[in-house]
Design a protein around this motif. Structure first.
Motif, PDB file in Angstrom:
ATOM      1  N   GLY A   1       5.807   9.074  30.107  1.00  0.00           N
ATOM      2  CA  GLY A   1       5.313   7.782  30.553  1.00  0.00           C
ATOM      3  C   GLY A   1       6.388   6.713  30.563  1.00  0.00           C
ATOM      4  N   GLY A   2       7.546   7.003  29.955  1.00  0.00           N
ATOM      5  CA  GLY A   2       8.660   6.061  29.983  1.00  0.00           C
ATOM      6  C   GLY A   2       9.226   5.939  31.386  1.00  0.00           C
ATOM      7  N   LYS A   3       9.670   4.751  31.747  1.00  0.00           N
ATOM      8  CA  LYS A   3      10.148   4.504  33.109  1.00  0.00           C
ATOM      9  C   LYS A   3      11.350   5.359  33.486  1.00  0.00           C
ATOM     10  CE  LYS A   3       8.493  -0.254  32.926  1.00  0.00           C
ATOM     11  NZ  LYS A   3       8.874  -1.676  32.726  1.00  0.00           N
ATOM     12  N   LEU A   4      12.202   5.659  32.518  1.00  0.00           N
ATOM     13  CA  LEU A   4      13.419   6.414  32.802  1.00  0.00           C
ATOM     14  C   LEU A   4      13.358   7.851  32.288  1.00  0.00           C
ATOM     15  CD1 LEU A   4      16.032   3.639  31.901  1.00  0.00           C
ATOM     16  CD2 LEU A   4      14.820   4.006  34.055  1.00  0.00           C
ATOM     17  N   PHE A   5      12.270   8.202  31.637  1.00  0.00           N
ATOM     18  CA  PHE A   5      12.155   9.551  31.081  1.00  0.00           C
ATOM     19  C   PHE A   5      12.307  10.643  32.132  1.00  0.00           C
ATOM     20  CE2 PHE A   5       9.544  13.167  29.462  1.00  0.00           C
ATOM     21  CZ  PHE A   5      10.368  13.526  28.415  1.00  0.00           C
ATOM     22  N   PRO A   6      11.766  10.481  33.353  1.00  0.00           N
ATOM     23  CA  PRO A   6      11.962  11.525  34.363  1.00  0.00           C
ATOM     24  C   PRO A   6      13.430  11.811  34.675  1.00  0.00           C
ATOM     25  CG  PRO A   6      10.175  10.079  35.019  1.00  0.00           C
ATOM     26  CD  PRO A   6      10.840   9.431  33.829  1.00  0.00           C
ATOM     27  N   TRP A   7      14.301  10.818  34.464  1.00  0.00           N
ATOM     28  CA  TRP A   7      15.721  11.030  34.712  1.00  0.00           C
ATOM     29  C   TRP A   7      16.309  12.107  33.803  1.00  0.00           C
ATOM     30  CZ3 TRP A   7      18.521   5.603  35.004  1.00  0.00           C
ATOM     31  CH2 TRP A   7      18.038   4.887  36.116  1.00  0.00           C
ATOM     32  N   ILE A   8      15.846  12.128  32.563  1.00  0.00           N
ATOM     33  CA  ILE A   8      16.527  12.952  31.560  1.00  0.00           C
ATOM     34  C   ILE A   8      15.688  14.119  31.055  1.00  0.00           C
ATOM     35  CG2 ILE A   8      17.906  10.965  30.811  1.00  0.00           C
ATOM     36  CD1 ILE A   8      15.407  12.141  28.346  1.00  0.00           C
ATOM     37  N   ARG A   9      14.434  14.208  31.502  1.00  0.00           N
ATOM     38  CA  ARG A   9      13.485  15.165  30.936  1.00  0.00           C
ATOM     39  C   ARG A   9      13.995  16.598  30.963  1.00  0.00           C
ATOM     40  NH1 ARG A   9       9.723  14.721  34.433  1.00  0.00           N
ATOM     41  NH2 ARG A   9       8.244  13.328  33.402  1.00  0.00           N
ATOM     42  N   ASP A  10      14.434  17.075  32.116  1.00  0.00           N
ATOM     43  CA  ASP A  10      14.764  18.495  32.262  1.00  0.00           C
ATOM     44  C   ASP A  10      15.963  18.898  31.413  1.00  0.00           C
ATOM     45  OD1 ASP A  10      12.666  18.691  34.009  1.00  0.00           O
ATOM     46  OD2 ASP A  10      13.905  18.652  35.822  1.00  0.00           O
ATOM     47  N   ILE A  11      17.020  18.111  31.474  1.00  0.00           N
ATOM     48  CA  ILE A  11      18.209  18.451  30.689  1.00  0.00           C
ATOM     49  C   ILE A  11      17.938  18.278  29.201  1.00  0.00           C
ATOM     50  CG2 ILE A  11      20.590  17.750  30.177  1.00  0.00           C
ATOM     51  CD1 ILE A  11      20.937  17.199  33.164  1.00  0.00           C
ATOM     52  N   ALA A  12      17.183  17.247  28.847  1.00  0.00           N
ATOM     53  CA  ALA A  12      16.826  17.050  27.434  1.00  0.00           C
ATOM     54  C   ALA A  12      16.055  18.245  26.898  1.00  0.00           C
ATOM     55  CB  ALA A  12      16.004  15.776  27.276  1.00  0.00           C
ATOM     56  N   LYS A  13      15.180  18.800  27.716  1.00  0.00           N
ATOM     57  CA  LYS A  13      14.423  19.981  27.293  1.00  0.00           C
ATOM     58  C   LYS A  13      15.333  21.190  27.171  1.00  0.00           C
ATOM     59  CE  LYS A  13      10.333  22.739  28.427  1.00  0.00           C
ATOM     60  NZ  LYS A  13       9.184  22.900  29.366  1.00  0.00           N
ATOM     61  N   GLU A  14      16.251  21.343  28.108  1.00  0.00           N
ATOM     62  CA  GLU A  14      17.177  22.480  28.083  1.00  0.00           C
ATOM     63  C   GLU A  14      18.032  22.489  26.822  1.00  0.00           C
ATOM     64  OE1 GLU A  14      19.589  22.541  31.577  1.00  0.00           O
ATOM     65  OE2 GLU A  14      17.859  22.508  32.937  1.00  0.00           O
ATOM     66  N   ASN A  15      18.507  21.329  26.428  1.00  0.00           N
ATOM     67  CA  ASN A  15      19.423  21.288  25.268  1.00  0.00           C
ATOM     68  C   ASN A  15      18.723  20.906  23.961  1.00  0.00           C
ATOM     69  OD1 ASN A  15      19.198  18.465  25.282  1.00  0.00           O
ATOM     70  ND2 ASN A  15      21.207  18.128  26.206  1.00  0.00           N
ATOM     71  N   ASN A  16      17.369  20.850  24.001  1.00  0.00           N
ATOM     72  CA  ASN A  16      16.589  20.570  22.789  1.00  0.00           C
ATOM     73  C   ASN A  16      16.984  19.229  22.180  1.00  0.00           C
ATOM     74  OD1 ASN A  16      14.543  21.401  21.016  1.00  0.00           O
ATOM     75  ND2 ASN A  16      16.012  22.205  19.534  1.00  0.00           N
ATOM     76  N   MET A  17      17.223  18.257  23.054  1.00  0.00           N
ATOM     77  CA  MET A  17      17.778  16.978  22.623  1.00  0.00           C
ATOM     78  C   MET A  17      16.923  16.266  21.578  1.00  0.00           C
ATOM     79  SD  MET A  17      18.486  13.488  24.788  1.00  0.00           S
ATOM     80  CE  MET A  17      16.741  13.050  24.708  1.00  0.00           C
ATOM     81  N   HIS A  18      15.616  16.177  21.805  1.00  0.00           N
ATOM     82  CA  HIS A  18      14.773  15.424  20.875  1.00  0.00           C
ATOM     83  C   HIS A  18      14.859  15.993  19.459  1.00  0.00           C
ATOM     84  CE1 HIS A  18      13.129  13.836  24.589  1.00  0.00           C
ATOM     85  NE2 HIS A  18      12.413  12.957  23.914  1.00  0.00           N
ATOM     86  N   GLU A  19      14.745  17.305  19.343  1.00  0.00           N
ATOM     87  CA  GLU A  19      14.800  17.920  18.014  1.00  0.00           C
ATOM     88  C   GLU A  19      16.184  17.774  17.405  1.00  0.00           C
ATOM     89  OE1 GLU A  19      13.508  19.355  14.597  1.00  0.00           O
ATOM     90  OE2 GLU A  19      12.246  18.862  16.326  1.00  0.00           O
ATOM     91  N   ASN A  20      17.215  17.869  18.226  1.00  0.00           N
ATOM     92  CA  ASN A  20      18.572  17.701  17.713  1.00  0.00           C
ATOM     93  C   ASN A  20      18.807  16.285  17.212  1.00  0.00           C
ATOM     94  OD1 ASN A  20      19.302  20.367  18.216  1.00  0.00           O
ATOM     95  ND2 ASN A  20      19.994  19.921  20.290  1.00  0.00           N
ATOM     96  N   LEU A  21      18.285  15.298  17.912  1.00  0.00           N
ATOM     97  CA  LEU A  21      18.400  13.918  17.431  1.00  0.00           C
ATOM     98  C   LEU A  21      17.703  13.762  16.086  1.00  0.00           C
ATOM     99  CD1 LEU A  21      17.790  11.930  20.739  1.00  0.00           C
ATOM    100  CD2 LEU A  21      19.911  11.959  19.411  1.00  0.00           C
TER     101      LEU A  21
END
Length: 215
Positions: free
Chosen positions: A25-45
């Motif tokens: 729902g974030g305005k810019l989330f669609p920009w980064i969603r796919d790569i963030a999922k690929e590299n497990n960004m949220h959990e790594n943060l």
């Protein structure tokens, strides 16, 4: 050999961890969603921030300017990036999108720098002062976007004399090309370390153990 991250002189810089970037729902989330999922960004943060806190490494929040009506109207040379953010009302002040993600809220002992208007967290903010007043010499940079605010903050940090670490899987970008440019082409020209989350966590834990043994 990976550098030691001595708690007294190390700081974790969390760049632009807003809902507009990190949440559905974030305005810019669609920009980064796919790569963030690929590299497990949220959990790594989450892992990096938890590890830093446990090791007594200070967490610094490096927030982008939160849009308000009238922004850039009287600027002589606003950048296309700034005008685009204004058009989207990115990180709008007093909105959910302009609030830090629930998992990355400010905790006691954290430091919040003043908001940056451009890409880098240093110019026209108190970030350099807030680092140097506490004797911080090594900055670990995580957050968004890899090729804009994260790179600009880290690069200027090096120019100011800080030891800089980038973390490959604790960031994202709008394309694989942009991520590659930020971490594999540009990053090695200024960063002292370009690590994975696993490598960084191991180095922090080893440094914490060494510090505890020295007491």
């Amino acid at each position: 050999m990976t550098t030691p991250y001595e708690p007294k002189i190390a700081a974790l810089l969390c760049v632009d961890l807003y809902n507009d970037f990190l949440s559905e729902g974030g305005k810019l989330f669609p920009w980064i969603r796919d790569i963030a999922k690929e590299n497990n960004m949220h959990e790594n943060l989450r892992t990096i921030i938890k590890t830093a806190r446990q090791a007594d490494i200070t967490v610094y929040h490096v927030p982008h300017h939160r849009w308000e009506p009238g922004d850039y109207v009287n600027w002589k040379y606003p950048s296309p990036y700034q005008l685009g953010a204004a058009e989207r009302q990115a990180f709008a002040k007093d909105t959910w999108g302009g609030t830090f993600h629930d998992d990355f809220q400010v905790q006691p002992g954290d430091i919040v720098a003043t908001e940056h208007w451009g890409s880098s967290g240093f110019p026209n903010t108190d970030l350099e002062h807030q680092l140097k007043r506490y004797g911080k010499e090594k900055i670990i940079c995580v957050g968004l976007l890899a090729n804009t605010c994260l790179e600009a903050t880290a690069r200027i940090g090096m120019e100011l004399g800080f030891h800089v670490t980038l973390v490959r899987d604790a960031t994202s970008a709008r394309s694989h090309e942009a991520l590659h440019a930020a971490l594999d082409i540009d990053g090695p020209t200024y960063a002292h370390e370009v690590l994975t989350t696993a490598e960084l966590v191991a180095a922090i834990n080893a440094s914490a153990s060494a510090s505890a043994s020295a007491v």
